[in-house]
Structure formats: structure tokens, C-alpha cells
Design a protein around this motif. Structure first.
Motif, PDB file in Angstrom:
ATOM      1  N   ALA A  97      77.278  51.956  60.218  1.00  0.00           N
ATOM      2  CA  ALA A  97      78.553  52.652  60.318  1.00  0.00           C
ATOM      3  C   ALA A  97      79.500  52.203  59.209  1.00  0.00           C
ATOM      4  N   PRO A  98      80.288  53.120  58.666  1.00  0.00           N
ATOM      5  CA  PRO A  98      81.237  52.759  57.602  1.00  0.00           C
ATOM      6  C   PRO A  98      82.504  52.139  58.198  1.00  0.00           C
ATOM      7  N   ALA A  99      82.370  50.928  58.737  1.00  0.00           N
ATOM      8  CA  ALA A  99      83.492  50.248  59.376  1.00  0.00           C
ATOM      9  C   ALA A  99      83.231  48.749  59.373  1.00  0.00           C
ATOM     10  N   LEU A 100      84.302  47.970  59.331  1.00  0.00           N
ATOM     11  CA  LEU A 100      84.226  46.529  59.500  1.00  0.00           C
ATOM     12  C   LEU A 100      84.915  46.185  60.821  1.00  0.00           C
ATOM     13  N   VAL A 101      84.236  45.401  61.650  1.00  0.00           N
ATOM     14  CA  VAL A 101      84.715  45.174  63.010  1.00  0.00           C
ATOM     15  C   VAL A 101      85.205  43.751  63.223  1.00  0.00           C
ATOM     16  N   GLY A 102      84.487  42.761  62.695  1.00  0.00           N
ATOM     17  CA  GLY A 102      84.884  41.373  62.910  1.00  0.00           C
ATOM     18  C   GLY A 102      84.201  40.764  64.110  1.00  0.00           C
ATOM     19  N   ASP A 103      84.970  40.180  64.997  1.00  0.00           N
ATOM     20  CA  ASP A 103      84.435  39.353  66.079  1.00  0.00           C
ATOM     21  C   ASP A 103      83.912  40.201  67.225  1.00  0.00           C
ATOM     22  N   GLU A 104      82.681  40.617  67.129  1.00  0.00           N
ATOM     23  CA  GLU A 104      82.011  41.372  68.192  1.00  0.00           C
ATOM     24  C   GLU A 104      80.579  40.870  68.303  1.00  0.00           C
ATOM     25  N   HIS A 105      79.832  41.422  69.247  1.00  0.00           N
ATOM     26  CA  HIS A 105      78.424  41.069  69.397  1.00  0.00           C
ATOM     27  C   HIS A 105      77.674  41.418  68.113  1.00  0.00           C
ATOM     28  N   ARG A 106      76.814  40.511  67.679  1.00  0.00           N
ATOM     29  CA  ARG A 106      76.091  40.686  66.434  1.00  0.00           C
ATOM     30  C   ARG A 106      74.739  41.359  66.677  1.00  0.00           C
ATOM     31  N   LEU A 107      74.187  41.892  65.600  1.00  0.00           N
ATOM     32  CA  LEU A 107      72.903  42.594  65.680  1.00  0.00           C
ATOM     33  C   LEU A 107      71.801  41.683  66.209  1.00  0.00           C
ATOM     34  N   VAL A 108      71.716  40.469  65.691  1.00  0.00           N
ATOM     35  CA  VAL A 108      70.697  39.529  66.160  1.00  0.00           C
ATOM     36  C   VAL A 108      71.126  38.121  65.782  1.00  0.00           C
ATOM     37  N   GLN A 109      70.849  37.157  66.651  1.00  0.00           N
ATOM     38  CA  GLN A 109      71.157  35.755  66.399  1.00  0.00           C
ATOM     39  C   GLN A 109      70.015  34.900  66.930  1.00  0.00           C
ATOM     40  N   GLY A 110      69.875  33.695  66.370  1.00  0.00           N
ATOM     41  CA  GLY A 110      68.936  32.730  66.920  1.00  0.00           C
ATOM     42  C   GLY A 110      67.480  32.988  66.606  1.00  0.00           C
ATOM     43  N   LEU A 111      67.197  33.634  65.477  1.00  0.00           N
ATOM     44  CA  LEU A 111      65.800  33.858  65.110  1.00  0.00           C
ATOM     45  C   LEU A 111      65.149  32.547  64.665  1.00  0.00           C
ATOM     46  N   PRO A 112      63.852  32.391  64.951  1.00  0.00           N
ATOM     47  CA  PRO A 112      63.168  31.166  64.528  1.00  0.00           C
ATOM     48  C   PRO A 112      62.919  31.106  63.027  1.00  0.00           C
ATOM     49  N   GLY A 113      63.069  32.199  62.328  1.00  0.00           N
ATOM     50  CA  GLY A 113      62.848  32.237  60.888  1.00  0.00           C
ATOM     51  C   GLY A 113      63.279  33.579  60.337  1.00  0.00           C
ATOM     52  N   VAL A 114      63.202  33.717  59.028  1.00  0.00           N
ATOM     53  CA  VAL A 114      63.604  34.968  58.373  1.00  0.00           C
ATOM     54  C   VAL A 114      62.568  36.052  58.655  1.00  0.00           C
ATOM     55  N   VAL A 115      63.044  37.229  59.016  1.00  0.00           N
ATOM     56  CA  VAL A 115      62.181  38.393  59.215  1.00  0.00           C
ATOM     57  C   VAL A 115      62.446  39.358  58.067  1.00  0.00           C
ATOM     58  N   ARG A 116      61.431  39.634  57.274  1.00  0.00           N
ATOM     59  CA  ARG A 116      61.571  40.510  56.112  1.00  0.00           C
ATOM     60  C   ARG A 116      61.434  41.970  56.533  1.00  0.00           C
ATOM     61  N   LEU A 117      62.270  42.817  55.922  1.00  0.00           N
ATOM     62  CA  LEU A 117      62.273  44.242  56.215  1.00  0.00           C
ATOM     63  C   LEU A 117      61.884  45.027  54.966  1.00  0.00           C
ATOM     64  N   ASP A 118      61.107  46.075  55.179  1.00  0.00           N
ATOM     65  CA  ASP A 118      60.661  46.943  54.090  1.00  0.00           C
ATOM     66  C   ASP A 118      61.301  48.308  54.295  1.00  0.00           C
ATOM     67  N   LEU A 119      62.255  48.665  53.432  1.00  0.00           N
ATOM     68  CA  LEU A 119      62.962  49.935  53.565  1.00  0.00           C
ATOM     69  C   LEU A 119      62.024  51.086  53.227  1.00  0.00           C
ATOM     70  N   ARG A 120      61.791  51.948  54.219  1.00  0.00           N
ATOM     71  CA  ARG A 120      60.883  53.080  54.034  1.00  0.00           C
ATOM     72  C   ARG A 120      61.629  54.405  53.860  1.00  0.00           C
ATOM     73  N   GLN A 121      62.873  54.463  54.401  1.00  0.00           N
ATOM     74  CA  GLN A 121      63.600  55.737  54.373  1.00  0.00           C
ATOM     75  C   GLN A 121      65.089  55.452  54.504  1.00  0.00           C
ATOM     76  N   LEU A 122      65.901  56.259  53.814  1.00  0.00           N
ATOM     77  CA  LEU A 122      67.344  56.138  53.931  1.00  0.00           C
ATOM     78  C   LEU A 122      67.959  57.530  53.930  1.00  0.00           C
TER      79      LEU A 122
END
Length: 245
Positions: A201-226
Motif C-alpha cells: 500500500a502507498p502509505a506509511l503507518v508506523g507503530d502497528e503489527h508487522r508483517l513478520v517477526q522472530g524468524l530463525p533466519g533470512v528467507v529469500r524471495l524471488d520476485l516472479r510478478q509485479l
């Protein structure tokens, strides 16, 4: 809506459906909306970030899925009900030659789903509760009596790989996970996520629930479509994570 990647083009309704189809076989896609600073809600609800284009994608992903997987907290906060045949999703499913309804599968370690709620008692596709053996047996019995399909997966915690096996055995191979962040984290940690569909979304929100926290390591993403519409970006990522199917 227009496609920016991989091949720029304007997309009509049929092309948008094709843009989000997945191959036959088991597949778990996660759908989220988030701000660029990682917030997934405004005032506790995801709708504050949404747009008509995001609603189109949301409905389409539900129409293409066999089952909608969601954590109990998100289902409660967002006021989830069953997918009904006369809803926008139900009509879209029918137009695509699919059954008009699909079940909602609620993940709750404590079997917290209310057995008198619309989600438990209303709809043509019985709601599924995914819980563990440590949950209250009386609550599981009450939910089963209300018509909920109760799947006990794991002892003290919900075993997500086992839960997906059980869903597949019921014929639900194409799984759409709608969060929340805790379930998303657990699914990533279990290595069962194939795809992330992220509306930015084209917005900045600040202090809200985050997409994800507490991962055991970096998860790499491969952009397939935009895709893009009215400033909202719709990214489709494949996951490159150890253990991902």
C-alpha cells in the motif's frame, strides 16, 4: 490493472485470473497487504490499507483456492465468516468453474473458535479447526457437534506440515493462508510456504503489527510478478527457503 513484470501489459479480468493461477498439486500461498514500513493493519484492521484493486486480488485468490487457512486471532479481529455461494467470491468461483464455496480452516492451539459463531455454524462448506492435543477436549467436542471438522495435528503445538497433509487428504491441495503474522512466521519456520502474494500500500503507518517477526533466519524471495493499480503494487514472490516445498 497493469503488469509491470515480467512482461508489461494491461490486464483484463481473464488475464488477471491467469496471472494468479498455480500449477496442479499441493501449493501454499500466503496473501498479505502491508505498508512499505511493514505495517499490516491500521487501527487493528487490514482494511485501512486496502484499495479496490487489493479487494479484487483478495477475492480472486480465494476463488482459486481449495481452502482458506487463517489464525484464530486474525479470524476474530477481522470478523471472518464462511465463504457463501451468493457472495462476490462465491460467484467468482462459479464463473471459474469451481465449487461455489470453500472452507475456512482456523488454526488455534487452544481450540478457541466459538462453537456458536457464524463461522462455526453457517455456510455450505464446514469450517475446519486445526488444533493440537493439548487443547480443551470439551471445546473440541462442542465444535464437532456444531458441524466443525476438527483436525488434531500435534501434541503441545500445532504441527503445520501435518495439518497440510491432513488438508490435502481432504482434497484441499491449493491452500491460501491469510495470516496473521504469527501463523505466517510459523509457516515460514516450518518450510511449508511456496509463495507470498504481497499487496504494498502507498502509505506509511508506523507503530502497528508487522508483517513478520522472530524468524530463525533470512528467507529469500524471488520476485516472479509485479502488478500496479492506483499506486498499489501487487508482488508475487516464490520462496527460496530451506525446506520449502
Amino acid at each position: 490493472m497493469r503488469r509491470l513484470l515480467p512482461d508489461p501489459a494491461e490486464l483484463d479480468d481473464a488475464a488477471l485470473v491467469d496471472a494468479y493461477r498455480v500449477p496442479d498439486g499441493r501449493h501454499l500461498r500466503v496473501n498479505f497487504i502491508a505498508s512499505p514500513d511493514g505495517a499490516v493493519t491500521v487501527g487493528g484492521r487490514s482494511g485501512g490499507l486496502g484499495s479496490p484493486g487489493d479487494r479484487r486480488v483478495f477475492n480472486l485468490l480465494r476463488a482459486l483456492s481449495d481452502v482458506v487457512l487463517v489464525g484464530h486471532g486474525t479470524a476474530s479481529n477481522e470478523g471472518y465468516g464462511p465463504v457463501l455461494a451468493d457472495s462476490a467470491v462465491g460467484r467468482l468461483r462459479t464463473s471459474l468453474g469451481r465449487p461455489a464455496t470453500a472452507p475456512i480452516a482456523v488454526v488455534s492451539r487452544r481450540a478457541s473458535l466459538d462453537p456458536t459463531s457464524d463461522l462455526a455454524t453457517r455456510g455450505d462448506s464446514p469450517t475446519i479447526l486445526i488444533t493440537c492435543a493439548a487443547s480443551d477436549g470439551g471445546r473440541r467436542e462442542a465444535l464437532a457437534a456444531a458441524g466443525v471438522v476438527v483436525l488434531v495435528c500435534g501434541d503441545d503445538e500445532v504441527d503445520l506440515p501435518l495439518a497440510l497433509d491432513r488438508l490435502a487428504a481432504l482434497g484441499h491441495e491449493h491452500v491460501l493462508c491469510e495470516g496473521g503474522p504469527t501463523l505466517f512466521r510459523d509457516a515460514l519456520a516450518a518450510g511449508v510456504v511456496d509463495e507470498l502474494d504481497l499487496s504494498i500500500a502507498p502509505a506509511l503507518v508506523g507503530d502497528e503489527h508487522r508483517l513478520v517477526q522472530g524468524l530463525p533466519g533470512v528467507v529469500r524471495l524471488d520476485l516472479r510478478q509485479l502488478l500496479e493499480e492506483a499506486g498499489m503494487l501487487f508482488a508475487r514472490y516464490a520462496l527460496d527457503a530451506p525446506g520449502a516445498r
